[in-house]
Design a protein around this motif. Sequence first.
Motif, PDB file in Angstrom:
ATOM      1  N   VAL A 204       0.805  -1.208   0.000  1.00 54.96           N
ATOM      2  CA  VAL A 204       0.000   0.000   0.000  1.00 54.96           C
ATOM      3  C   VAL A 204       0.850   1.274   0.000  1.00 54.96           C
ATOM      4  O   VAL A 204       0.910   2.009  -0.985  1.00 54.96           O
ATOM      5  N   SER A 205       1.535   1.551   1.092  1.00 55.70           N
ATOM      6  CA  SER A 205       2.163   2.868   1.253  1.00 55.70           C
ATOM      7  C   SER A 205       3.195   3.171   0.182  1.00 55.70           C
ATOM      8  O   SER A 205       3.392   4.326  -0.198  1.00 55.70           O
ATOM      9  N   ASP A 208       1.627   5.128  -2.691  1.00 53.22           N
ATOM     10  CA  ASP A 208       1.451   6.564  -2.465  1.00 53.22           C
ATOM     11  C   ASP A 208       2.779   7.311  -2.538  1.00 53.22           C
ATOM     12  O   ASP A 208       2.844   8.428  -3.059  1.00 53.22           O
ATOM     13  N   ILE A 240      -4.982   3.665  -1.342  1.00 49.42           N
ATOM     14  CA  ILE A 240      -6.204   3.152  -0.726  1.00 49.42           C
ATOM     15  C   ILE A 240      -7.245   2.846  -1.793  1.00 49.42           C
ATOM     16  O   ILE A 240      -7.930   1.815  -1.752  1.00 49.42           O
ATOM     17  N   TRP A 274      -3.114  -6.564   3.554  1.00 52.83           N
ATOM     18  CA  TRP A 274      -2.556  -5.235   3.311  1.00 52.83           C
ATOM     19  C   TRP A 274      -1.144  -5.178   3.906  1.00 52.83           C
ATOM     20  O   TRP A 274      -0.954  -5.355   5.109  1.00 52.83           O
ATOM     21  N   THR A 277       2.129  -1.190   5.418  1.00 53.67           N
ATOM     22  CA  THR A 277       1.091  -0.315   5.988  1.00 53.67           C
ATOM     23  C   THR A 277       1.650   0.719   6.961  1.00 53.67           C
ATOM     24  O   THR A 277       0.887   1.494   7.524  1.00 53.67           O
ATOM     25  N   THR A 279       3.087   4.166   7.666  1.00 56.17           N
ATOM     26  CA  THR A 279       3.001   5.411   6.900  1.00 56.17           C
ATOM     27  C   THR A 279       4.383   6.014   6.695  1.00 56.17           C
ATOM     28  O   THR A 279       5.129   6.201   7.655  1.00 56.17           O
ATOM     29  N   TYR A 289      -3.261   3.618   6.876  1.00 52.96           N
ATOM     30  CA  TYR A 289      -3.449   2.413   6.082  1.00 52.96           C
ATOM     31  C   TYR A 289      -4.031   1.255   6.885  1.00 52.96           C
ATOM     32  O   TYR A 289      -4.192   0.159   6.350  1.00 52.96           O
ATOM     33  N   ASN A 300      -4.402  -7.362   7.892  1.00 49.63           N
ATOM     34  CA  ASN A 300      -3.527  -6.192   7.855  1.00 49.63           C
ATOM     35  C   ASN A 300      -2.268  -6.560   8.610  1.00 49.63           C
ATOM     36  O   ASN A 300      -2.325  -6.881   9.808  1.00 49.63           O
TER      37      ASN A 300
END
Length: 948
Positions: A204-205, A208, A240, A274, A277, A279, A289, A300
Amino acid sequence: MNPVKALENHRQAVWLDFLARGFVAKGDLKRLIETDGVKGVTSNPSIFEKAIGSSDEYDGAIGQALKKGDRSVADLFEHLAVADIQHAADVLRPVYDHSHGGDGFVSLEVSPYLAMDTKGTIAEAERLWKDVHRKNLMVKVPATPEGLPAIEYLTGEGISINITLLFSQEVYRQVAEAYLKGLEKYVAKGGDPSHVASVASFFVSRIDTAVDKQLDEKIARANDPSEKERLAALKGKVAIANAKLAYQDYKRLFAGSRWDKLAAKGAKPQRLLWASTGTKNKDYSDVLYVEELIGPDTVNTVPPATLDAFRDHGKLRDSLEENVEDARRVLEELEKSGISLDAITEELVKDGVKLFADAADKLYGAVAHKRASSLGGGIDHQKLALGAGIEKAVEKSTEEWRASAKIRRLWHKDKSVWTGDDEDKWLGWLTSAASADVADYEDFAQRVKGQSFTDAVVLGMGGSSLGPEVLAQTFPHRSGFPRLHVLDSTDPAQVRAMEEYVDIAKTLFIVSSKSGGTTEPNVMKDYFFDRVAKAIGKDKAGHRFIAVTDPGSSLQKVAIKQGFARIFYGDPAIGGRYSVLSPFGLVPAAAAGIDVRSLLGHTLAMVRSCGADVPPQENPGVQLGLAMGIAGLEGRDKVTIFASPDVADFGAWAEQLIAESTGKDGKGLIPIEGETIGDAAVYGNDRFFIDLRTESESDAAHEAKLAALEAAGHPVVRIVMKSIDHIGQEFFRFEIATAVAGSILGINPFNQPDVEAAKIKTRELTAAFEKTGSLPAEEPVVSADGVDLFTDAQNAEDLRKAGANGDLNSWIKAHLSRSGRGDYVALLAYIERDGDTIDALQAMRLKLRDAKHLATCAEFGPRFLHSTGQAYKGGPDSGVFLQVTTDDSQDLPVPGQKASFGVIKAAQARGDFDVLTERGRRALRVHLKGDLSSGLAALDAAISAALN
């Protein structure tokens, strides 16, 4: 109920992205399971590196493992990791049982180095599954194109897989398809899918981070305030949105008739997990996240800091299916902005593979360091003092080798490490020590002992003789076994001296030649076979001979025909100079009663230290090779080897290895062996020093001179051996180092293009003798009292311009005057090699070194033809060559040939000299007439006069 544990109510499992031995042993994991409802643990190389490299909690376990026997770095790490995974899996087993196999998993990653290797991934995953032997293990496999078929295959074998490095919705769909196909195959062959689980780790992160960087660049370039605002609104939203849409795919993929059939058999859906996660942007919430990706049947996985943060201030809601249409619009807006999410995710996979490989390098480096510390004296110590300039260059090259995986590529026989020629065909030496049939050597040794031989004589040249010579001169004679000797000369006096020294009827002869077509061992074999036949009878003569040769060689055929007692076969993938740890060195060792098992056992410690899994920084062979190669490129190409009395002959072996491997294409390292250490003032700035000694040999005066060399700015490498029993470690260290140096120099270190040139010349001259009964006539440029001088027309012209006239002194003075900074002077003597002649040449070379501050070589022919001769002809044009020949006082015939030993030696000397002059080398041949000792004295006097 704290926010972490409350995630259970939203049907989301929390796994911890952390693992360490003490964390499990002290009960910290168990407490998190109880207080936070943690339901799984993931590991990766970075996590293990921090645990092993940044603390001493693994030191005891490493020491205990090594007490049971040395291991490679990869094996040692795996031993530690498997134990950690097993302990964590046992702690999580109640969770697994309570959830009926739905949770309670511990993940262990296949090597990141295998990310692009389907077969390798499958093999390692199957092995890890078997070794960990826990139902609640998940093996981590990356979602690379090569990983996808591995996922399908492993699932089809009933192995639970955690798919990692997953960024893209499209790739996620491929991952889910691989899982479904795997389950279908497993069910089709009667497997029970209820115990097979899988998670698709959707990162995920990192998305971004990559997207925000491109958005910031576009915002900076945009002129329209509304465009800036539109772009800014996308920051922190894409990862996300991407995950939410992947979850919609999950719901579709694990529903419908296809899935219902599998579910009816007990199959479990592959949950989305996930990952990544934590940040990374401080402007975002540290629990972003977690809070925004809460939904049923998901996992997660969080690092400890994120777990603590969510426990402290996390907010709970079913966020994963909120605003799905908004998620679609975010990705549509991103595409309109000209940013390709597909391109970003594709690049993130590549970066992820690299980051994981980098982490694995750090991990293996940490384990290698711990292993070396634990073994202590079990591995010979090496210390490099290179000076600031070379040291910085070596550090840069070390990182380049690490980043481009060159040591792994070298071990995988990738010829692009060098020139892309045929280097891949010559790397059998990498595994020769590990693959040796020790039991066969031990049986052979006992058979030799039972024959009551007094002596064993190796008849060989170059790699076939220099390695055995080191062993013969390093290890003491063992009672009950023959004394080991080496004959590597066609000089009649030397052949006769060997014949007179041994008892022909009680001597074992080891005829050693890879090709079987080398002149010297063949004529030596013919001579001694004839002598043995006369001593004990022709029908028994073969029983005294052993052949060491490559399969299918002409020597094999002769050995069979003449009834040799045994033929040992070499590996055609090992060149002669790299063959000491193959039958070419081990057969003579066994014959002499040297403990081959112990020799190889100590050797393998260095093999492991230089292995593919040891990063360049911790790899002693690579470090030495990088230093040698870089020093050579910077003009310090005279690799000067000092060896203490216990291992004094090692330099002669290393000399051949370095010279013949690197001296070609006008490049190369020139080894300087046998020069006793002098004061710093006598050395030019072209030196690179290697000092080799055993631990027990302490020499304060010698060390003081080394320290002075280092203080004067010369690069100095100190290698301290535990004992002579470790000599095999040094053989392998130098082999790796030479191969690495060859890569730095940009040459093929396994060919010898200029050795064959002299052989061809020799064959032409001996063929002429066989035809006419004499060698072709030659005319000296000067004939003086007791000496004739020979050279080609160009050298003669240059020497006369430099002052050469009618006497020896003027020619020697003119010749030596042509040497300058960065050059070396080589004395190439085709005379008997004994104590007196060695001392005479040594006196001359040291006189030259001290007066002219030049590197010097003192070599005996024809043995150097198979050693340094390659570098002299094909290496850098920095040599000034003084060849010395003489009339043999008493020749020896070769049975079955017209050409005698003396004739063959003369042909070799002339062939060697002709090639030197054809290559434009500065060369002068001095032919001594009459008494040899008087002639050498006259030459010494001429050199002294030239230097005054």
